[in-house]
Design a protein around this motif. Structure first.
Motif, mmCIF file in Angstrom:
data_model
loop_
_atom_site.group_PDB
_atom_site.id
_atom_site.type_symbol
_atom_site.label_atom_id
_atom_site.label_comp_id
_atom_site.label_asym_id
_atom_site.label_seq_id
_atom_site.Cartn_x
_atom_site.Cartn_y
_atom_site.Cartn_z
ATOM 1 N N GLU B 123 0.823 -1.216 0.000
ATOM 2 C CA GLU B 123 0.000 0.000 0.000
ATOM 3 C C GLU B 123 0.857 1.266 0.000
ATOM 4 N N GLY B 124 2.163 1.101 -0.158
ATOM 5 C CA GLY B 124 3.038 2.256 -0.312
ATOM 6 C C GLY B 124 3.627 2.807 0.972
ATOM 7 N N ILE B 125 3.515 2.050 2.075
ATOM 8 C CA ILE B 125 4.115 2.520 3.334
ATOM 9 C C ILE B 125 5.468 1.839 3.519
ATOM 10 N N GLU B 126 6.482 2.639 3.820
ATOM 11 C CA GLU B 126 7.795 2.056 4.058
ATOM 12 C C GLU B 126 7.816 1.467 5.476
ATOM 13 N N VAL B 127 8.062 0.201 5.569
ATOM 14 C CA VAL B 127 8.038 -0.460 6.879
ATOM 15 C C VAL B 127 9.380 -1.127 7.161
ATOM 16 N N ARG B 128 9.917 -0.869 8.349
ATOM 17 C CA ARG B 128 11.087 -1.604 8.825
ATOM 18 C C ARG B 128 10.667 -2.413 10.040
ATOM 19 N N THR B 129 11.458 -3.407 10.351
ATOM 20 C CA THR B 129 11.144 -4.245 11.509
ATOM 21 C C THR B 129 12.370 -4.398 12.387
ATOM 22 N N VAL B 130 12.183 -4.244 13.681
ATOM 23 C CA VAL B 130 13.231 -4.622 14.630
ATOM 24 C C VAL B 130 12.697 -5.759 15.476
ATOM 25 N N LEU B 131 13.460 -6.829 15.517
ATOM 26 C CA LEU B 131 13.088 -7.978 16.336
ATOM 27 C C LEU B 131 13.743 -7.837 17.701
ATOM 28 N N VAL B 132 12.955 -7.864 18.734
ATOM 29 C CA VAL B 132 13.526 -7.806 20.077
ATOM 30 C C VAL B 132 13.769 -9.232 20.555
ATOM 31 N N ASN B 133 14.977 -9.528 20.947
ATOM 32 C CA ASN B 133 15.307 -10.901 21.395
ATOM 33 C C ASN B 133 16.349 -10.854 22.500
ATOM 34 N N ASP B 134 15.899 -10.416 23.666
ATOM 35 C CA ASP B 134 16.821 -10.127 24.763
ATOM 36 C C ASP B 134 16.898 -11.200 25.837
ATOM 37 N N ASP B 135 16.153 -12.283 25.671
ATOM 38 C CA ASP B 135 16.014 -13.243 26.773
ATOM 39 C C ASP B 135 17.174 -14.238 26.798
ATOM 40 N N VAL B 136 18.091 -14.062 27.712
ATOM 41 C CA VAL B 136 19.255 -14.949 27.755
ATOM 42 C C VAL B 136 18.908 -16.357 28.226
ATOM 43 N N ALA B 137 17.694 -16.561 28.675
ATOM 44 C CA ALA B 137 17.314 -17.910 29.112
ATOM 45 C C ALA B 137 17.242 -18.872 27.941
ATOM 46 N N VAL B 138 17.020 -18.338 26.756
ATOM 47 C CA VAL B 138 16.916 -19.197 25.578
ATOM 48 C C VAL B 138 18.239 -19.156 24.836
#
Ligand SMILES: Nc1ncnc2c1ncn2[C@@H]1O[C@H](COP(=O)(O)OP(=O)(O)O)[C@@H](O)[C@H]1O
Ligand SMILES: Nc1ncnc2c1ncn2[C@@H]1O[C@H](COP(=O)(O)OP(=O)(O)O)[C@@H](O)[C@H]1O
Ligand SMILES: [Mg+2]
Ligand SMILES: [Mg+2]
Ligand SMILES: [Mg+2]
Ligand SMILES: [Mg+2]
Lengths: 210, 332, 332, 210
Positions: B123-138
């Motif tokens: 639809e013409g919107i510029e989209v970026r993604t940041v993945l949050v993955n901070d859990d040191v338990a995994v």
């Protein structure tokens, strides 16, 4: 005949089966996931039921409705995965007004490939792929043996059920269950189980329609 | 398990509606598909959208407002939202400068946001993604779905939100969000499980004397189970792997974030905080900023998580920048 | 019942110390006798002191700071503090304009603050006392110790604090505090009991399907027990006696305060809030201001309370006035 | 002889008894109050023990130390009430180096009056007053009958114990238990019970000192 009427009957049967086994799927997911698989899938299939009024020309149209509805109602991992699977199935089914054995095998393979493309799981990762893959293989073999569409689906469903059972000893490497590491061993994967339920309904409605 | 709810089916709708009524100055609630958007959107500002399963309140709707998110998309409890809700939220958040999706790393969130991003782009919107993955338990390896996004999400949303508010462009906001994620680690513990409304039974079973170390925020079981022990010991068990993994050392400044899982009294979080300050002091690590409270929860689960974010001057300034949301507010 | 604590004996000390470390910009913690005072006291401002048993966090220490309390005195869990701590807190809060004690109406709090006030007066400090007694669950008669002070306490502290901050004298601040108390009513419900650390067993026993209506904030049993019911019904059960007793009617403006007891998810409080707004609307009562969250708790108890404060223009302005404390902050 | 040595012995015995019955007092208070009475009183008496090193000339000095320490360490309702009681007792005991039966009765009455002045409870309100009042009455009667100090205390202690038991059928009208209304009926008042414990120790140490 695997026409649009069969596809509608199948979706209705699958919705009933998911509703019936909702708590069982929740329980499987509770143990190695987050306990929402049954609820989410049930919500999705109920939404599909509510949209089944339309007249369909082809099974592909039914698959597409199923895909779009599951995609927008189910959420979680299973929503986009089943959504993609049935979207690919719809594309593979094309304009055919009824599916023959060959087409059926192609449709099943397309669905499986969609899940793999989306979720990047391999066989043995303890996901729904472990039900879809033996199903596709069994379907291919049945086609080679010249069996009828309902026989192909029956073989596929049986293989999916076996595949779901066979996820029990596996250690999960994809999805939420993978966080558990070794503790995921000994429990059946909920997505593989729901796959088996859905394919079982495909087979039984195909036999009724034969 | 008793809950202050009506029909489990309506929990998210009713709760978000109530939220909208209580914070009508800040947010607008769109009922179908359900999402929450900022009341006064700016023009030509990078839009920030986050979302995920419900049950983590105040995350995410509680962070919609000045200096943080432009829209939040609450899914069913512990279930990621669907693209048909993420897409209009993305449209609402876009004021011409593009949109950043802040996504916690769970297969479901990933897949649904991915689909929505594709369609919004169409639809013409510029989209970026940041993945949050901070859990040191995994363990972050081929054998898992990767690390989960947990406590660090709040910090990413705050700091990226401040960057967007000061006028950074989409690349810059994305880079800041990524920098926060790269510099934050978290580990959690559960003293009790939580109960998803429609499931009606606890998400896992803990004996009266057991606790679960390395818990996520969805009632998934954690890394391992140990016998209950004093808060000081638990604090060390959470903090040490966080510091190891982050590789933070003497002389560095950090933000220390002690987060409650929803059912633990605030007073206990401060007991954990107290011990954490001692452990950091022993290592010569300086606490530049801190946050203590229930900011990313798992329904009524008892327990907490400790997050440590390595600070630099820019991150500190962005943390301090004014924010006005239902759950985080200063400078207003 | 598992808790994030060390030795139950040190719960309050350690927690308050952690609190002091996390909010060193706002407060100073005096360890022995234990009290918390405002970091930057003003001169010639009426001092506000409150206190009571611990276990209600963020009350009271969380409300020390600009525009609210000058000192807070935390007793042992659910046990009112002793005069030897209240007296130095009163001295610390006094900047020459006298001190107001805000006391929740419990025999223990009353007696200890009374003694402390006498002794502070002997040291030349002018002390007034406002008793908060907003709990409509208790009949205010010769046959009880009178109504308890519950949710309304937060509102008294905020509004009287704003009056002191704007320079009102001791008589005026006392009158404002009294006016808030006279115009606020509260009623609570418990879905589960809480466990005092040194007792180790829940403060009362509730069946899996029972709830306790008219609960206080100390794990005391409430007015009566009923079978669990949907949130909408519970909301009506709490709100209606509050409105009856307050005698608030169509056309009036109120502040609606839905408070969590500590162990209830925020999302559930918003479900209650939503229903409460409907009920008020039906009666033509307008919600001028609102507050939703865990502001006066009973450890990890599950449940909530609803408070309604009749607003006038002055009270609204004082509510809106800037406040900067650990738990309530705006205008900064 | 009820001298300062007896007073010290009594405080030590009371501290031990409160420690021993701590959980019982907590449980009584849990049912109709907030479950802290045993903990608070125990903390108070332990603090007194830690201060007992000094040399005391009179029982009044011991009462005063007891009063000030309980007042500043116990908190809750019981702290100021016991604090006031023993402060009044100290004043009543005055400079006497040992208490005779008459003085003893006066001391007990002063303690009871202090509690009533402070807490405004009447007999029958289900508070510690319901243990103190019969104790004072029994002491007065024993004095009239010419009994020895240790006999006076023994009578007072027995009456306090009976008074504590007799709180069970009462409905509370003061303190935290009053919130319960009729539901307070059938449970013993914790403050009356701790009063009985403390007076029982006064009597037994008096007999030892006789
Ligand atoms: N990467 C993946 N590829 C294929 N299937 C997956 C993947 N991740 C998860 N699944 C399937 O999804 C199921 C869980 O679905 P669901 O409970 O609805 O989602 P969620 O984990 O988000 O709660 C799993 O049992 C598994 O079969
Ligand atoms: N007004 C009063 N007069 C006399 N005794 C009282 C009064 N109020 C409470 N008490 C006594 O105090 C006891 C409770 O003490 P405690 O548990 O230490 O205080 P709190 O109720 O503050 O927790 C009650 O059992 C009762 O005997
Ligand atoms: Mg799931
Ligand atoms: Mg889920
Ligand atoms: Mg108490
Ligand atoms: Mg008590």
């Amino acid at each position: 005949m695997l026409d649009s009427e069969w596809a509608v009957a199948w979706v209705k049967a699958a919705a009933a089966s998911v509703a019936e086994h909702k708590m069982e799927l929740i329980e499987l997911d509770r143990v190695i996931g987050d306990g929402d698989h049954g609820e989410n899938l049930d919500r999705g299939f109920q939404a599909v039921l509510a949209k089944l009024e339309t007249n369909f020309e082809t099974p592909g149209e039914v698959f597409k409705l199923l895909a779009m509805t599951l995609m927008s109602v189910v959420g979680g991992a299973a929503g986009p995965l089943y959504g993609t699977a049935f979207l690919r199935a719809a594309t593979a089914a094309g304009e055919a007004s009824a599916l023959n054995s060959d087409q059926l095998a192609t449709v099943l393979a397309a669905a499986r490939d969609g899940i793999v493309a989306r979720g990047k799981a391999e066989p043995g990762d303890k996901t729904m792929v472990d039900a879809w893959t033996p199903a596709v293989e069994a379907a291919d073999e049945a086609v080679e043996n010249g069996l009828s569409p309902e026989e192909v689906l029956t073989a596929a469903a049986a293989a999916a059920e076996q595949g779901a059972t066979d996820t029990e000893p596996l250690q999960a490497r994809k999805g939420r269950a993978s966080y558990l590491g070794e503790r995921s061993i000994g429990h059946r994967d909920p997505g593989a189980q729901s796959t088996a339920l859905i394919l079982r309904c495909a087979a039984s409605t195909a036999r009724d329609a034969a | 398990m008793k809950k202050l709810i009506n029909d489990p089916k309506n929990v998210v709708q009713e709760s978000v509606q109530g939220f909208g009524l209580a914070h009508a100055d800040l947010v607008e609630v769109h009922p179908d598909p359900l999402f929450v958007s900022r009341r006064q959107p700016k023009s030509n500002k990078v839009g920030l959208v986050s979302g995920g399963g419900s049950g983590h309140e105040p995350l995410h709707a509680g962070y919609v407002g000045f200096g943080m998110l432009d829209a939040a998309v609450p899914g069913a409890v512990f279930t990621s939202p669907t693209p048909d809700a993420i897409i209009p939220a993305t449209v609402a958040a876009d004021s011409g400068a593009g949109v950043l999706h802040i996504v916690k790393n769970y297969t479901g969130d990933l897949l649904n946001f991915e689909t929505a991003a594709e369609m919004a782009a169409a639809e013409g919107i510029e989209v970026r993604t940041v993945l949050v993955n901070d859990d040191v338990a995994v363990e972050d390896s081929l054998y898992t779905a990767g690390r989960r996004g947990v406590g660090g999400t709040v910090l990413v949303e705050k700091i990226a939100g401040a960057a967007a508010e000061r006028g950074d462009d989409l690349d810059a906001v994305t880079a800041i969000a990524q920098r926060v994620n790269d510099n934050v680690r978290t580990m959690g513990v559960a003293l009790s499980a939580c109960t998803v409304p429609h499931a009606g039974v606890p998400s896992f079973d803990l004996e009266e004397n057991e606790i679960e170390i390395g818990i996520g925020i969805h009632g998934e079981p954690g890394r391992h189970r140990i016998a209950m022990e004093p808060a000081d010991g638990i604090t060390a068990r959470l903090l040490e792997p966080v510091l190891e993994d982050l590789g933070v050392g003497s002389g560095e400044q950090v933000l220390l974030f002690v987060n409650g899982m929803g059912g633990t009294p605030l007073s206990e979080l401060y007991i954990v905080y107290r011990r954490a300050t001692e452990l950091l002091k022993e290592r010569g690590i300086e606490i530049g900023r801190s946050l203590v409270g229930n900011y990313i929860t798992a329904l009524e689960m008892q327990g907490c998580s400790i997050s440590v974010l390595r600070l630099d001057q820019e991150l500190t300034e962005l943390w301090d920048a004014p924010v006005h949301t239902a759950a985080l507010r200063w400078g207003f």
